[in-house]
Design a protein around this motif. Structure first.
Motif, PDB file in Angstrom:
ATOM      1  N   LEU A 258       0.838  -1.203   0.000  1.00  0.00           N
ATOM      2  CA  LEU A 258       0.000   0.000   0.000  1.00  0.00           C
ATOM      3  C   LEU A 258       0.871   1.250   0.000  1.00  0.00           C
ATOM      4  CD1 LEU A 258      -3.011   1.065   0.557  1.00  0.00           C
ATOM      5  CD2 LEU A 258      -2.236   1.303   2.888  1.00  0.00           C
ATOM      6  N   ILE A 262       0.944   4.494  -2.499  1.00  0.00           N
ATOM      7  CA  ILE A 262       0.623   5.829  -1.992  1.00  0.00           C
ATOM      8  C   ILE A 262       1.822   6.766  -2.153  1.00  0.00           C
ATOM      9  CG2 ILE A 262      -0.101   7.155   0.024  1.00  0.00           C
ATOM     10  CD1 ILE A 262      -2.152   5.159  -0.747  1.00  0.00           C
ATOM     11  N   MET A 266      -1.048   7.804  -6.296  1.00  0.00           N
ATOM     12  CA  MET A 266      -2.075   6.854  -6.706  1.00  0.00           C
ATOM     13  C   MET A 266      -2.465   7.048  -8.161  1.00  0.00           C
ATOM     14  SD  MET A 266      -4.443   7.139  -3.390  1.00  0.00           S
ATOM     15  CE  MET A 266      -3.688   8.509  -2.580  1.00  0.00           C
ATOM     16  N   GLY A 298       6.577   4.705   9.090  1.00  0.00           N
ATOM     17  CA  GLY A 298       5.306   5.203   9.624  1.00  0.00           C
ATOM     18  C   GLY A 298       5.289   6.720   9.657  1.00  0.00           C
ATOM     19  N   ILE A 299       6.368   7.300  10.192  1.00  0.00           N
ATOM     20  CA  ILE A 299       6.447   8.756  10.297  1.00  0.00           C
ATOM     21  C   ILE A 299       6.417   9.375   8.897  1.00  0.00           C
ATOM     22  CG2 ILE A 299       7.902  10.668  11.063  1.00  0.00           C
ATOM     23  CD1 ILE A 299       8.947   8.741  13.267  1.00  0.00           C
ATOM     24  N   LEU A 301       5.115   8.172   6.202  1.00  0.00           N
ATOM     25  CA  LEU A 301       3.779   8.058   5.620  1.00  0.00           C
ATOM     26  C   LEU A 301       2.901   9.220   6.079  1.00  0.00           C
ATOM     27  CD1 LEU A 301       2.152   6.242   3.820  1.00  0.00           C
ATOM     28  CD2 LEU A 301       1.473   4.919   5.790  1.00  0.00           C
ATOM     29  N   VAL A 302       2.963   9.528   7.375  1.00  0.00           N
ATOM     30  CA  VAL A 302       2.171  10.636   7.909  1.00  0.00           C
ATOM     31  C   VAL A 302       2.617  11.948   7.274  1.00  0.00           C
ATOM     32  CG1 VAL A 302       1.569  11.936   9.979  1.00  0.00           C
ATOM     33  CG2 VAL A 302       1.721   9.451  10.081  1.00  0.00           C
ATOM     34  N   MET A 305       1.524  12.275   3.665  1.00  0.00           N
ATOM     35  CA  MET A 305       0.082  12.506   3.545  1.00  0.00           C
ATOM     36  C   MET A 305      -0.290  13.926   3.967  1.00  0.00           C
ATOM     37  SD  MET A 305      -1.950  10.363   2.307  1.00  0.00           S
ATOM     38  CE  MET A 305      -0.869   9.803   1.035  1.00  0.00           C
ATOM     39  N   VAL A 306       0.385  14.440   5.006  1.00  0.00           N
ATOM     40  CA  VAL A 306       0.050  15.775   5.491  1.00  0.00           C
ATOM     41  C   VAL A 306       0.453  16.827   4.452  1.00  0.00           C
ATOM     42  CG1 VAL A 306       0.627  17.519   7.214  1.00  0.00           C
ATOM     43  CG2 VAL A 306       0.047  15.212   7.928  1.00  0.00           C
ATOM     44  N   PHE A 307       1.635  16.650   3.854  1.00  0.00           N
ATOM     45  CA  PHE A 307       2.094  17.677   2.929  1.00  0.00           C
ATOM     46  C   PHE A 307       1.685  17.423   1.485  1.00  0.00           C
ATOM     47  CE2 PHE A 307       4.848  18.272   6.583  1.00  0.00           C
ATOM     48  CZ  PHE A 307       4.642  19.628   6.792  1.00  0.00           C
ATOM     49  N   ARG A 308       1.587  16.158   1.108  1.00  0.00           N
ATOM     50  CA  ARG A 308       1.186  15.845  -0.266  1.00  0.00           C
ATOM     51  C   ARG A 308       0.136  14.747  -0.264  1.00  0.00           C
ATOM     52  NH1 ARG A 308       4.523  17.910  -4.509  1.00  0.00           N
ATOM     53  NH2 ARG A 308       3.301  16.641  -5.909  1.00  0.00           N
ATOM     54  N   PRO A 309      -1.115  15.114   0.043  1.00  0.00           N
ATOM     55  CA  PRO A 309      -2.157  14.087   0.162  1.00  0.00           C
ATOM     56  C   PRO A 309      -2.337  13.245  -1.109  1.00  0.00           C
ATOM     57  CG  PRO A 309      -2.957  16.207   0.930  1.00  0.00           C
ATOM     58  CD  PRO A 309      -1.620  16.450   0.310  1.00  0.00           C
ATOM     59  N   GLN A 310      -1.842  13.729  -2.245  1.00  0.00           N
ATOM     60  CA  GLN A 310      -2.023  12.971  -3.488  1.00  0.00           C
ATOM     61  C   GLN A 310      -0.836  12.079  -3.823  1.00  0.00           C
ATOM     62  OE1 GLN A 310      -4.913  13.079  -4.918  1.00  0.00           O
ATOM     63  NE2 GLN A 310      -5.741  14.853  -3.872  1.00  0.00           N
TER      64      GLN A 310
ATOM     65  N   LYS B 100      -7.334  21.099   5.116  1.00  0.00           N
ATOM     66  CA  LYS B 100      -7.251  21.118   3.658  1.00  0.00           C
ATOM     67  C   LYS B 100      -8.473  20.510   3.015  1.00  0.00           C
ATOM     68  CE  LYS B 100      -2.292  20.505   3.223  1.00  0.00           C
ATOM     69  NZ  LYS B 100      -1.282  19.521   2.891  1.00  0.00           N
ATOM     70  N   SER B 106      -7.046   9.858   2.033  1.00  0.00           N
ATOM     71  CA  SER B 106      -5.780  10.362   2.570  1.00  0.00           C
ATOM     72  C   SER B 106      -5.795  10.314   4.093  1.00  0.00           C
ATOM     73  CB  SER B 106      -5.529  11.795   2.116  1.00  0.00           C
ATOM     74  OG  SER B 106      -5.707  11.911   0.741  1.00  0.00           O
ATOM     75  N   GLY B 113      -0.585   5.283   8.900  1.00  0.00           N
ATOM     76  CA  GLY B 113       0.773   5.739   9.210  1.00  0.00           C
ATOM     77  C   GLY B 113       0.970   5.965  10.697  1.00  0.00           C
ATOM     78  N   PHE B 116       1.239   2.641  12.369  1.00  0.00           N
ATOM     79  CA  PHE B 116       2.573   2.087  12.112  1.00  0.00           C
ATOM     80  C   PHE B 116       3.604   2.715  13.043  1.00  0.00           C
ATOM     81  CE2 PHE B 116       4.599  -0.221   8.531  1.00  0.00           C
ATOM     82  CZ  PHE B 116       3.554  -1.072   8.304  1.00  0.00           C
ATOM     83  N   THR B 117       3.516   4.038  13.195  1.00  0.00           N
ATOM     84  CA  THR B 117       4.477   4.761  14.014  1.00  0.00           C
ATOM     85  C   THR B 117       4.395   4.326  15.482  1.00  0.00           C
ATOM     86  OG1 THR B 117       4.168   6.618  12.534  1.00  0.00           O
ATOM     87  CG2 THR B 117       5.297   7.073  14.591  1.00  0.00           C
TER      88      THR B 117
END
Lengths: 318, 306
Positions: A258, A262, A266, A298-299, A301-302, A305-310, B100, B106, B113, B116-117
């Motif tokens: 996944l 991501i 996507m 994990g970090i 991924l967050v 997603m926060v800065f570039r949701p796409q 946003k 998302s 995420g 996972f963290t």
């Protein structure tokens, strides 16, 4: 910063041209094709692993990127493919005949999981697919035919035109061919009638339905085709590793695939490939941090997603 | 043991398990009700709660003893700290996306995420080892024939009931609770009426996480050992419980948790199910339920397409 904008524009112009892109692709293809002549076993192993994840990421990309459906249990399909091949080969069936059987079984699994649940909201779908992934793993652990907790061992190596696939270089080329096939199929699908229907549903399901697209059926196709990709990858995984165990297909595996989709962005084929490359290379490069790397994942991924949701390299909307 | 006593014993076991599920399901349901986010990391919040409680008991246990006093203090500390962790997660990971108005996919992946963290963070910190939750609670209790119901079990169920009553009062009788219910109905209107939406969502995360932490500490005390993987399965099950009761509904989450706990313990007694297959049994129920009645027992039916 006026100058740099001009520079980037010019760069884009140069890189964006069809000829340049074609040439770049040809060079990349040639380098990958002759790499085993120079590289050692370690690099070949890492590259083979990368190819394998590219196939899985392209498969999941059909479900997530094209059709916009969440799937947190993709490793289940990969497991079904690997176990089907493993079990049938133990029964004496030739490897190449087990591939279509694996595909059929995976499609059936896709229908079983997709059929009743695709009418649900996307977040329900997430949990159901996750539950399904867990069920598959538990079933593999508890059944006798799948070898229980220790899994299947001693799966035979396949032969092609009398040549036994044995060394890492053999598998390197096998998976390379697989990647090229996967890319061609994914591209053809993206531009097909079905591919356009998926995008339509992803953007606006009600409008798509009003235009005569059956959303449940179309989504189900995405599941079935995504499952088939997982099944083929699983079949080859089984003969490369010669041993499979239920823990290979835990949630972490689904999450990694996944993540590849991501991360890359996507819905885009180069994005999925980039994601898979990153996914395999990152832990190899950061071997020293060991267990920490999943934490970093994990970090990351967050943050992404926060800065570039796409995603990092998203599909350009026309 | 005759059938009657087996039933009694399983009822007790089911009630305990159901209490844990209910407490975790409440957090799921509250967050889902207010921002329609499936907080995937909620199971891991429960796990972190167990570890914080373990740490607090390690520090205060030497002063207060490892009996009920020490455990209660550890429980409250864990609830508070993990509540803050929940708020932190909301602020860092979810609120920027909510601002946003990012797609729900998302948000969901961000939640994966976060999960996972937390999960890997605790794994690194504990080296993936099991930790023994040693307490001085004995096995004394009330005997009903061959069935022994320990005081620990009774206190667990009673504490869960108290926590739920407090929550019920909080949601229905305080201004904060009113604000939460209002936001669940219409966020934009709330903003116009001068409710601080972000703060209220933050508070919801605090309360939900604190409840999960309470469940984590109680589960640690009850089962005697904790490890980093304990949150994954219970997260899934608590979600199942929330769906059974009707996601977004507070009484639904309580009821759903108890029903699932009872069903699962009953399931282990069925032929062909047994303990090896009990998770399959639970997920089977979830899938059947989602297909037949996705709104759950107490959920409101809503016409919404995603």
């Amino acid at each position: 910063m006026g100058n740099s904008v001009g520079l980037i524009d010019r760069l884009k112009e140069n890189l964006g041209g069809k000829k340049t892109r074609g040439a770049a692709l040809a060079v990349l293809f040639a380098v990958v094709a002759i790499l085993p002549l120079f590289a050692n076993n370690y690099i070949e192993e890492v590259m083979t692993n990368t190819f394998f994840y590219i196939v899985l990421a392209l498969g999941l990309n059909i479900v997530i990127g094209y059709a916009g459906l969440v799937d947190l249990g993709y490793a289940a399909f990969f497991a079904v493919g690997a176990y089907t091949t493993g079990i049938f080969m133990k029964m004496g069936v030739d490897f190449w005949f087990t591939i279509p059987i694996s595909i059929v079984f995976c499609i059936i699994a896709g229908i079983i999981i997709g059929g009743p649940t695709l009418r649900l909201r996307s977040d329900y779908l997430a949990i159901v697919t996750l539950g399904f992934g867990e069920i598959t793993r538990i079933v593999a652990r508890n059944l006798k035919i799948t070898g229980g907790a220790s899994g299947l061992v001693g799966i035979e190596r396949p032969t092609i035109f009398g040549h036994k696939l044995y060394q890492i270089t053999d598998f390197y080329y096998t998976f390379f061919v697989l990647v090229i096939l996967a890319i061609i199929i994914a591209m053809r699908l993206h531009n097909s009638r079905l591919g356009r229907a998926w995008q339509y549903i992803r953007e606006d399901e009600d409008a798509a339905e009003a235009m005569g697209i059956d959303p449940v059926k179309t989504k189900l196709y995405a599941y079935m085709i995504g499952a088939a990709f997982g099944g083929v990858a699983g079949a080859f995984f089984a003969v490369k590793m010669t041993a499979i165990s239920p823990e290979t297909f835990a949630f972490t595996q689904s999450a990694m695939i996944l993540l590849a989709v991501i991360l890359g962005g996507m819905g885009k084929i180069p994005g999925a490939i980039l994601g898979a490359v990153f996914l395999v290379f990152f832990p190899e490069i950061f071997r020293e941090i060991g267990q920490m790397r999943m934490l970093v994942f994990g970090i990351l991924l967050v943050i992404i997603m926060v800065f570039r949701p796409q995603g990092l390299w998203p599909q350009r909307k026309s | 043991m005759s059938l009657f006593y087996i039933v009694i014993q399983q009822l007790v076991n089911g009630l305990i398990l159901g209490s844990f599920y209910s407490l975790v399901a409440l957090g799921y349901s509250m967050v889902y009700g207010i921002i329609k986010l499936l907080n995937f990391a909620h199971g891991d919040i429960y796990m972190v709660g167990a570890f914080v409680g373990f740490g607090a008991l390690g520090i205060f246990g030497s002063i207060l003893g490892v009996g009920w006093l020490g455990i209660t203090v550890a429980l409250l500390i864990s609830m508070f700290l993990v509540g803050l962790l929940g708020m932190l997660v909301h602020r860092i990971a979810y609120q920027p996306l909510l601002n946003k108005r990012a797609p729900r996919m998302s948000l969901l992946i961000t939640a994966v995420g976060v999960s996972f963290t937390l999960f890997n963070g605790v794994m690194v910190m504990t080296n993936g080892e099991y930790k023994a939750f040693s307490t001085s609670l004995g096995y004394e209790g009330i005997s009903l024939g061959p069935v022994n119901i320990t005081y620990t079990q009774i206190i667990m169920v009673v504490s869960t009931a108290i926590l739920m009553l407090v929550l019920y009062w909080f949601i229905n009788r305080t201004m904060y609770g009113k604000a939460m219910r209002a936001i669940a109905l219409d966020q934009d209107a709330c903003r116009l009426m001068g409710i601080n939406v972000t703060k209220t969502i933050s508070l919801t995360f605090f309360v939900g996480s604190a409840l999960a932490a309470a469940a984590g500490v109680m589960a640690g005390v009850y089962y005697g050992s904790i490890h980093f993987y304990m949150g994954f399965i219970i997260g899934l099950k608590a979600f199942t419980a929330a769906v059974i009761g009707g996601i977004g509904s507070i009484p639904g989450a309580m009821l759903g948790g108890l029903i699932l706990g009872l069903l699962e313990t009953a399931g282990t007694q069925l032929p062909f199910v047994g303990s090896a297959w009990k998770d399959v049994f639970t997920f089977g129920i979830l899938i059947l339920l989602l297909v037949s009645k996705p709104t759950g027992i107490l959920g409101k039916s809503e016409i919404e397409r995603m």
